[in-house]
Design a protein around this motif. Structure first.
Motif, PDB file in Angstrom:
ATOM      1  N   PRO A  49       0.808  -1.232   0.000  1.00  0.00           N
ATOM      2  CA  PRO A  49       0.000   0.000   0.000  1.00  0.00           C
ATOM      3  C   PRO A  49       0.838   1.279   0.000  1.00  0.00           C
ATOM      4  O   PRO A  49       0.379   2.321  -0.465  1.00  0.00           O
ATOM      5  CB  PRO A  49      -0.813  -0.119   1.301  1.00  0.00           C
ATOM      6  CG  PRO A  49      -0.872  -1.590   1.568  1.00  0.00           C
ATOM      7  CD  PRO A  49       0.439  -2.130   1.093  1.00  0.00           C
ATOM      8  N   LEU A  52       1.325   3.166  -3.393  1.00  0.00           N
ATOM      9  CA  LEU A  52       0.199   3.787  -4.083  1.00  0.00           C
ATOM     10  C   LEU A  52       0.335   5.311  -4.103  1.00  0.00           C
ATOM     11  O   LEU A  52       0.805   5.917  -3.130  1.00  0.00           O
ATOM     12  CB  LEU A  52      -1.115   3.414  -3.405  1.00  0.00           C
ATOM     13  CG  LEU A  52      -1.552   1.956  -3.508  1.00  0.00           C
ATOM     14  CD1 LEU A  52      -2.758   1.702  -2.600  1.00  0.00           C
ATOM     15  CD2 LEU A  52      -1.895   1.604  -4.949  1.00  0.00           C
ATOM     16  N   GLU A  57      -7.044   4.319  -3.801  1.00  0.00           N
ATOM     17  CA  GLU A  57      -7.455   3.105  -3.105  1.00  0.00           C
ATOM     18  C   GLU A  57      -7.263   1.925  -4.051  1.00  0.00           C
ATOM     19  O   GLU A  57      -7.684   1.974  -5.204  1.00  0.00           O
ATOM     20  CB  GLU A  57      -8.928   3.206  -2.689  1.00  0.00           C
ATOM     21  CG  GLU A  57      -9.251   4.429  -1.835  1.00  0.00           C
ATOM     22  CD  GLU A  57     -10.748   4.677  -1.713  1.00  0.00           C
ATOM     23  OE1 GLU A  57     -11.518   3.940  -2.367  1.00  0.00           O
ATOM     24  OE2 GLU A  57     -11.133   5.598  -0.983  1.00  0.00           O
ATOM     25  N   SER A  58      -6.622   0.865  -3.579  1.00  0.00           N
ATOM     26  CA  SER A  58      -6.372  -0.309  -4.412  1.00  0.00           C
ATOM     27  C   SER A  58      -7.290  -1.456  -4.001  1.00  0.00           C
ATOM     28  O   SER A  58      -7.419  -1.762  -2.811  1.00  0.00           O
ATOM     29  CB  SER A  58      -4.913  -0.761  -4.292  1.00  0.00           C
ATOM     30  OG  SER A  58      -4.706  -1.972  -5.001  1.00  0.00           O
ATOM     31  N   TYR A  59      -7.950  -2.060  -5.004  1.00  0.00           N
ATOM     32  CA  TYR A  59      -8.810  -3.219  -4.776  1.00  0.00           C
ATOM     33  C   TYR A  59      -8.395  -4.343  -5.726  1.00  0.00           C
ATOM     34  O   TYR A  59      -7.795  -4.100  -6.772  1.00  0.00           O
ATOM     35  CB  TYR A  59     -10.280  -2.889  -5.063  1.00  0.00           C
ATOM     36  CG  TYR A  59     -10.832  -1.696  -4.338  1.00  0.00           C
ATOM     37  CD1 TYR A  59     -11.368  -1.804  -3.069  1.00  0.00           C
ATOM     38  CD2 TYR A  59     -10.839  -0.438  -4.946  1.00  0.00           C
ATOM     39  CE1 TYR A  59     -11.899  -0.711  -2.409  1.00  0.00           C
ATOM     40  CE2 TYR A  59     -11.363   0.674  -4.297  1.00  0.00           C
ATOM     41  CZ  TYR A  59     -11.890   0.535  -3.026  1.00  0.00           C
ATOM     42  OH  TYR A  59     -12.405   1.620  -2.383  1.00  0.00           O
ATOM     43  N   TRP A  72      -7.372   0.631  -9.318  1.00  0.00           N
ATOM     44  CA  TRP A  72      -7.065   1.848  -8.572  1.00  0.00           C
ATOM     45  C   TRP A  72      -8.252   2.800  -8.649  1.00  0.00           C
ATOM     46  O   TRP A  72      -8.669   3.198  -9.743  1.00  0.00           O
ATOM     47  CB  TRP A  72      -5.833   2.542  -9.144  1.00  0.00           C
ATOM     48  CG  TRP A  72      -4.533   1.873  -8.808  1.00  0.00           C
ATOM     49  CD1 TRP A  72      -4.357   0.643  -8.257  1.00  0.00           C
ATOM     50  CD2 TRP A  72      -3.228   2.417  -9.020  1.00  0.00           C
ATOM     51  NE1 TRP A  72      -3.024   0.375  -8.099  1.00  0.00           N
ATOM     52  CE2 TRP A  72      -2.297   1.443  -8.562  1.00  0.00           C
ATOM     53  CE3 TRP A  72      -2.745   3.604  -9.561  1.00  0.00           C
ATOM     54  CZ2 TRP A  72      -0.920   1.642  -8.623  1.00  0.00           C
ATOM     55  CZ3 TRP A  72      -1.374   3.810  -9.624  1.00  0.00           C
ATOM     56  CH2 TRP A  72      -0.469   2.841  -9.159  1.00  0.00           C
ATOM     57  N   ARG A  73      -8.771   3.164  -7.499  1.00  0.00           N
ATOM     58  CA  ARG A  73      -9.863   4.142  -7.421  1.00  0.00           C
ATOM     59  C   ARG A  73      -9.303   5.447  -6.883  1.00  0.00           C
ATOM     60  O   ARG A  73      -8.658   5.484  -5.838  1.00  0.00           O
ATOM     61  CB  ARG A  73     -10.975   3.625  -6.505  1.00  0.00           C
ATOM     62  CG  ARG A  73     -12.132   4.615  -6.315  1.00  0.00           C
ATOM     63  CD  ARG A  73     -13.209   4.001  -5.438  1.00  0.00           C
ATOM     64  NE  ARG A  73     -14.381   4.867  -5.302  1.00  0.00           N
ATOM     65  CZ  ARG A  73     -14.673   5.579  -4.202  1.00  0.00           C
ATOM     66  NH1 ARG A  73     -13.882   5.511  -3.124  1.00  0.00           N
ATOM     67  NH2 ARG A  73     -15.750   6.340  -4.168  1.00  0.00           N
ATOM     68  N   THR A 109     -14.381  11.319 -10.271  1.00  0.00           N
ATOM     69  CA  THR A 109     -13.826  10.075  -9.742  1.00  0.00           C
ATOM     70  C   THR A 109     -13.366   9.192 -10.899  1.00  0.00           C
ATOM     71  O   THR A 109     -14.024   9.117 -11.941  1.00  0.00           O
ATOM     72  CB  THR A 109     -14.883   9.326  -8.919  1.00  0.00           C
ATOM     73  OG1 THR A 109     -15.159  10.087  -7.726  1.00  0.00           O
ATOM     74  CG2 THR A 109     -14.405   7.930  -8.516  1.00  0.00           C
ATOM     75  N   TYR A 111     -11.292   5.359 -12.191  1.00  0.00           N
ATOM     76  CA  TYR A 111     -10.785   4.014 -11.926  1.00  0.00           C
ATOM     77  C   TYR A 111      -9.782   3.657 -13.020  1.00  0.00           C
ATOM     78  O   TYR A 111     -10.062   3.828 -14.213  1.00  0.00           O
ATOM     79  CB  TYR A 111     -11.907   2.980 -11.963  1.00  0.00           C
ATOM     80  CG  TYR A 111     -12.785   2.920 -10.741  1.00  0.00           C
ATOM     81  CD1 TYR A 111     -12.641   1.900  -9.805  1.00  0.00           C
ATOM     82  CD2 TYR A 111     -13.773   3.872 -10.531  1.00  0.00           C
ATOM     83  CE1 TYR A 111     -13.461   1.831  -8.686  1.00  0.00           C
ATOM     84  CE2 TYR A 111     -14.597   3.813  -9.419  1.00  0.00           C
ATOM     85  CZ  TYR A 111     -14.437   2.795  -8.500  1.00  0.00           C
ATOM     86  OH  TYR A 111     -15.253   2.730  -7.388  1.00  0.00           O
TER      87      TYR A 111
END
Length: 291
Positions: A49, A52, A57-59, A72-73, A109, A111
């Motif tokens: 993390p 980044l 935010e990584s999912y 990546w959000r 926003t 992604y």
């Protein structure tokens, strides 16, 4: 066997050698289409993390065929649209993060994600695989962000134009933004002065222009550099011209840019076109993009 080969006339030896090379090129086309996946073989599949970018935010999202995709959000409070980046074939989500920064500047926003086999994502890329990746990402975003597909801005860069256009058509999104797209992958290869004659042997196609021809409910923005020596400028123009509604199709041509720097030269023009697309899609509401 070697003695027999050496006993042949030189022109036959040259012809056989060329044929062998061509067979190898055709047989190994997958890693040539997806070179970033080859590089990613040597990468760790886990994410620290601390690596980044700020605010990201990584999912890891699972596809219908059980591949894990790193996503990546970059959230923006009160964003009424969401941009989704389908990156090119030579890099990964980190390489194309500047696109997310651009949408951050616009108050949207975004992604970014890695196709299967790229970056930290598992599996190996194919055209069908990239389509499944896109579906998994969009289904996740629509649920998480609680938005409709009309609020999506799908962004495709170079080879990413293929899966991006497929997704834009499947979900009837509001806006499709393509940087340096091809009419199809076979058409792009056919335009190559050296290897163009091999286009009938290409196993992937990504029929961008064909899909565009039926997307009468999606606003289209095509951006292409006149100095592009990878995908000819006229292919981007032909993609834009294929839209069934000319009033919802915008073509941005850059005299200064080639293939890999198109994003940096066209920020202002793209922003203006995004505003126009948003207003066309929602004529009874103010633009969702701040001026």
């Amino acid at each position: 066997m070697n003695k027999i080969f050496l006993a042949l006339p030189i022109f036959l030896r040259m012809l056989i050698s060329i044929l062998v090379i061509l067979v190898i090129v055709i047989a190994l086309q997958n890693p040539q289409v997806f070179p970033g996946a080859v590089i990613s073989i040597f990468n760790s599949k886990s994410r620290d993390p601390k690596t980044l970018p700020n605010g990201v935010e990584s999912y890891f999202i699972k596809t219908s065929d059980q591949k894990n995709l790193e996503t990546w959000r970059l959230p923006i409070p009160n964003s009424k649209q969401v941009a989704v980046i389908f990156h090119g074939n030579g890099g990964d989500v980190a390489n194309f993060y500047p696109y997310q920064e651009y949408f951050q500047e616009l108050g949207i926003t975004s992604y970014g994600f890695d196709y299967r086999g790229y970056g930290k994502s598992t599996g190996w890329p194919t055209d069908t695989g990239l389509y499944l990746d896109g579906e998994a990402i969009i289904d996740y975003i629509l649920k998480k962000e609680q938005i409709t597909a009309r609020q999506l801005i799908i962004v495709g860069n170079s080879l990413g134009s293929g899966p991006a256009t497929y997704i834009a058509d499947k979900y009837t999104v509001g806006t499709l933004l393509l940087y340096a797209p091809f009419e199809s992958l076979k058409a792009a290869l056919k335009s190559n002065p050296v290897l163009g004659f091999l286009h009938p042997f290409l196993i992937y196609d990504f029929p961008v222009k064909t899909l565009i021809q039926k997307m009468d409910q999606t606003c289209l923005i095509v951006v292409h550099g006149e100095k592009d020596n990878v995908i000819p400028h006229n292919q981007g123009l032909n993609v834009a011209s294929a839209h069934p509604n000319p009033q919802q199709s915008f073509f941005i041509s850059s005299e200064s840019s080639g293939h890999n720097d198109i994003y940096f030269w066209t920020k202002a023009e793209v922003k203006n076109s995004l505003i126009k697309c948003t207003n066309l899609m929602q004529e009874d509401r103010p633009s969702l993009i701040p001026y």
